[in-house]
Design a protein around this motif. Structure first.
Motif, PDB file in Angstrom:
ATOM      1  N   LEU A   1      -4.646  -2.778   1.146  1.00 46.22           N
ATOM      2  CA  LEU A   1      -3.886  -3.168   0.635  1.00 46.22           C
ATOM      3  C   LEU A   1      -3.090  -4.454   1.674  1.00 46.22           C
ATOM      4  O   LEU A   1      -3.113  -3.749   3.282  1.00 46.22           O
ATOM      5  N   GLY A   2      -2.682  -5.217   1.369  1.00 43.53           N
ATOM      6  CA  GLY A   2      -2.247  -5.910   2.518  1.00 43.53           C
ATOM      7  C   GLY A   2      -0.020  -5.941   2.445  1.00 43.53           C
ATOM      8  O   GLY A   2       0.611  -6.275   3.298  1.00 43.53           O
ATOM      9  N   ASP A   3       0.005  -5.142   1.253  1.00 38.50           N
ATOM     10  CA  ASP A   3       1.540  -4.991   1.163  1.00 38.50           C
ATOM     11  C   ASP A   3       1.525  -4.212   0.023  1.00 38.50           C
ATOM     12  O   ASP A   3       1.030  -3.884  -0.832  1.00 38.50           O
ATOM     13  N   PRO A   4       2.676  -3.126   0.743  1.00 41.98           N
ATOM     14  CA  PRO A   4       2.415  -1.729  -0.332  1.00 41.98           C
ATOM     15  C   PRO A   4       3.527  -1.989  -1.494  1.00 41.98           C
ATOM     16  O   PRO A   4       2.430  -0.880  -2.234  1.00 41.98           O
ATOM     17  N   GLU A   5       3.168  -2.865  -2.237  1.00 38.49           N
ATOM     18  CA  GLU A   5       3.749  -3.139  -3.507  1.00 38.49           C
ATOM     19  C   GLU A   5       2.914  -3.253  -4.088  1.00 38.49           C
ATOM     20  O   GLU A   5       2.773  -3.003  -5.801  1.00 38.49           O
ATOM     21  N   ASP A   6       1.466  -4.152  -3.887  1.00 40.07           N
ATOM     22  CA  ASP A   6       0.006  -3.592  -4.478  1.00 40.07           C
ATOM     23  C   ASP A   6      -0.295  -2.731  -4.694  1.00 40.07           C
ATOM     24  O   ASP A   6      -1.111  -2.544  -5.826  1.00 40.07           O
ATOM     25  N   GLY A   7       0.093  -1.226  -4.013  1.00 39.55           N
ATOM     26  CA  GLY A   7       0.066  -0.766  -4.693  1.00 39.55           C
ATOM     27  C   GLY A   7       1.272   0.671  -5.357  1.00 39.55           C
ATOM     28  O   GLY A   7       2.289  -0.185  -5.738  1.00 39.55           O
ATOM     29  N   HIS A   8       1.256   1.677  -5.333  1.00 39.21           N
ATOM     30  CA  HIS A   8       2.534   2.414  -6.055  1.00 39.21           C
ATOM     31  C   HIS A   8       3.346   3.177  -4.515  1.00 39.21           C
ATOM     32  O   HIS A   8       2.510   4.001  -3.579  1.00 39.21           O
ATOM     33  N   VAL A   9       4.311   2.649  -4.411  1.00 38.90           N
ATOM     34  CA  VAL A   9       5.049   3.332  -3.732  1.00 38.90           C
ATOM     35  C   VAL A   9       5.450   4.864  -2.869  1.00 38.90           C
ATOM     36  O   VAL A   9       5.854   4.674  -4.751  1.00 38.90           O
ATOM     37  N   ILE A  10       5.220   5.321  -3.257  1.00 38.35           N
ATOM     38  CA  ILE A  10       4.903   7.101  -3.332  1.00 38.35           C
ATOM     39  C   ILE A  10       6.402   7.738  -1.863  1.00 38.35           C
ATOM     40  O   ILE A  10       7.332   8.571  -2.390  1.00 38.35           O
TER      41      ILE A  10
ATOM     42  N   GLY B   1      11.918   0.049   7.162  1.00 44.42           N
ATOM     43  CA  GLY B   1      11.298   1.627   7.750  1.00 44.42           C
ATOM     44  C   GLY B   1      10.241   1.927   7.444  1.00 44.42           C
ATOM     45  O   GLY B   1       9.381   0.915   6.951  1.00 44.42           O
ATOM     46  N   SER B   2       9.807   3.187   7.095  1.00 48.92           N
ATOM     47  CA  SER B   2       8.337   3.925   6.946  1.00 48.92           C
ATOM     48  C   SER B   2       7.854   3.602   5.416  1.00 48.92           C
ATOM     49  O   SER B   2       8.763   3.859   4.307  1.00 48.92           O
ATOM     50  N   LEU B   3       7.257   2.891   5.141  1.00 46.97           N
ATOM     51  CA  LEU B   3       6.589   3.086   3.615  1.00 46.97           C
ATOM     52  C   LEU B   3       5.158   4.484   3.802  1.00 46.97           C
ATOM     53  O   LEU B   3       4.706   3.345   3.988  1.00 46.97           O
ATOM     54  N   LEU B   4       4.527   4.198   2.839  1.00 48.37           N
ATOM     55  CA  LEU B   4       3.398   5.271   1.996  1.00 48.37           C
ATOM     56  C   LEU B   4       3.333   4.465   0.641  1.00 48.37           C
ATOM     57  O   LEU B   4       4.205   4.302  -0.095  1.00 48.37           O
ATOM     58  N   SER B   5       1.742   3.528   0.609  1.00 45.20           N
ATOM     59  CA  SER B   5       1.893   3.051  -1.014  1.00 45.20           C
ATOM     60  C   SER B   5       0.316   3.523  -0.765  1.00 45.20           C
ATOM     61  O   SER B   5      -0.518   3.991  -0.145  1.00 45.20           O
ATOM     62  N   LEU B   6       0.333   4.147  -2.549  1.00 48.05           N
ATOM     63  CA  LEU B   6      -1.141   4.678  -2.873  1.00 48.05           C
ATOM     64  C   LEU B   6      -1.905   4.153  -3.574  1.00 48.05           C
ATOM     65  O   LEU B   6      -1.123   3.099  -4.597  1.00 48.05           O
ATOM     66  N   SER B   7      -2.896   3.633  -3.645  1.00 46.94           N
ATOM     67  CA  SER B   7      -4.243   2.815  -4.036  1.00 46.94           C
ATOM     68  C   SER B   7      -5.261   3.546  -4.678  1.00 46.94           C
ATOM     69  O   SER B   7      -6.021   4.118  -3.716  1.00 46.94           O
ATOM     70  N   ALA B   8      -5.866   2.936  -5.369  1.00 50.17           N
ATOM     71  CA  ALA B   8      -7.141   2.726  -6.063  1.00 50.17           C
ATOM     72  C   ALA B   8      -8.498   1.959  -4.804  1.00 50.17           C
ATOM     73  O   ALA B   8      -9.533   2.308  -4.780  1.00 50.17           O
ATOM     74  N   ASP B   9      -7.546   1.120  -4.656  1.00 54.89           N
ATOM     75  CA  ASP B   9      -8.228   0.438  -3.591  1.00 54.89           C
ATOM     76  C   ASP B   9      -8.631   1.236  -2.089  1.00 54.89           C
ATOM     77  O   ASP B   9      -7.968   1.773  -1.267  1.00 54.89           O
ATOM     78  N   ARG B  10      -9.397   0.190  -1.969  1.00 51.58           N
ATOM     79  CA  ARG B  10      -9.514   0.444  -0.095  1.00 51.58           C
ATOM     80  C   ARG B  10      -8.747  -0.404   0.890  1.00 51.58           C
ATOM     81  O   ARG B  10      -8.800  -0.260   2.074  1.00 51.58           O
TER      82      ARG B  10
END
Length: 130
Positions: free
Chosen positions: A73-82, A62-71
């Motif tokens: 991301l290589g993986d959505p789990e490295d941020g917050h999956v919203i 499926g499709s995922l969106l991830s929010l992060s303070a980083d510029r």
């Protein structure tokens, strides 16, 4: 040390390196990044990913969106999956302002939104198109 044991150790190390390399390559190929957008003030970014996984993840294939303070991301789990789910048409998202993200996804069925955060890092997330 004999020549045979040195070759055995070398073959073992080479084989182990190949196995570990293949393992990391397979793990790294679980998502492809499609797009990203920085917040108007540049403090956060939203990253869109496509899943290539089978299993119990947020939304396999499926499709995922991830929010992060980083510029980046290589993986959505490295941020917050919203958001994670399945849309009838392409997933769209936009920053309304520094504190709000709008997600547009015409979901196929009621169960097609697997993950939806209403708030992350003090930023509210709204889903349109149900």
């Amino acid at each position: 040390m004999t020549l045979i044991s040195a070759r055995s150790i070398g073959a073992f190390l080479l084989g182990t390196s190949v196995v570990v390399g293949c393992f990391w390559w397979l793990l790294g190929d679980q998502y492809s990044r499609r797009s990203s957008q920085a917040s108007p003030d540049g403090r956060f970014s939203v990253f869109e990913f496509q899943s290539h996984q089978n299993g119990l993840e947020h939304a396999p294939h499926g499709s995922l969106l991830s929010l992060s303070a980083d510029r980046s991301l290589g993986d959505p789990e490295d941020g917050h999956v919203i958001f994670a789910g399945y849309c009838k048409t392409a997933l769209a998202y936009r920053w309304v302002d520094n504190q709000r993200i709008a997600v547009d996804c015409a979901v196929r069925d009621d169960g097609d939104v697997r993950t939806l955060s209403k708030r992350a890092f003090g930023i509210s997330v709204s889903l349109n198109g149900r």
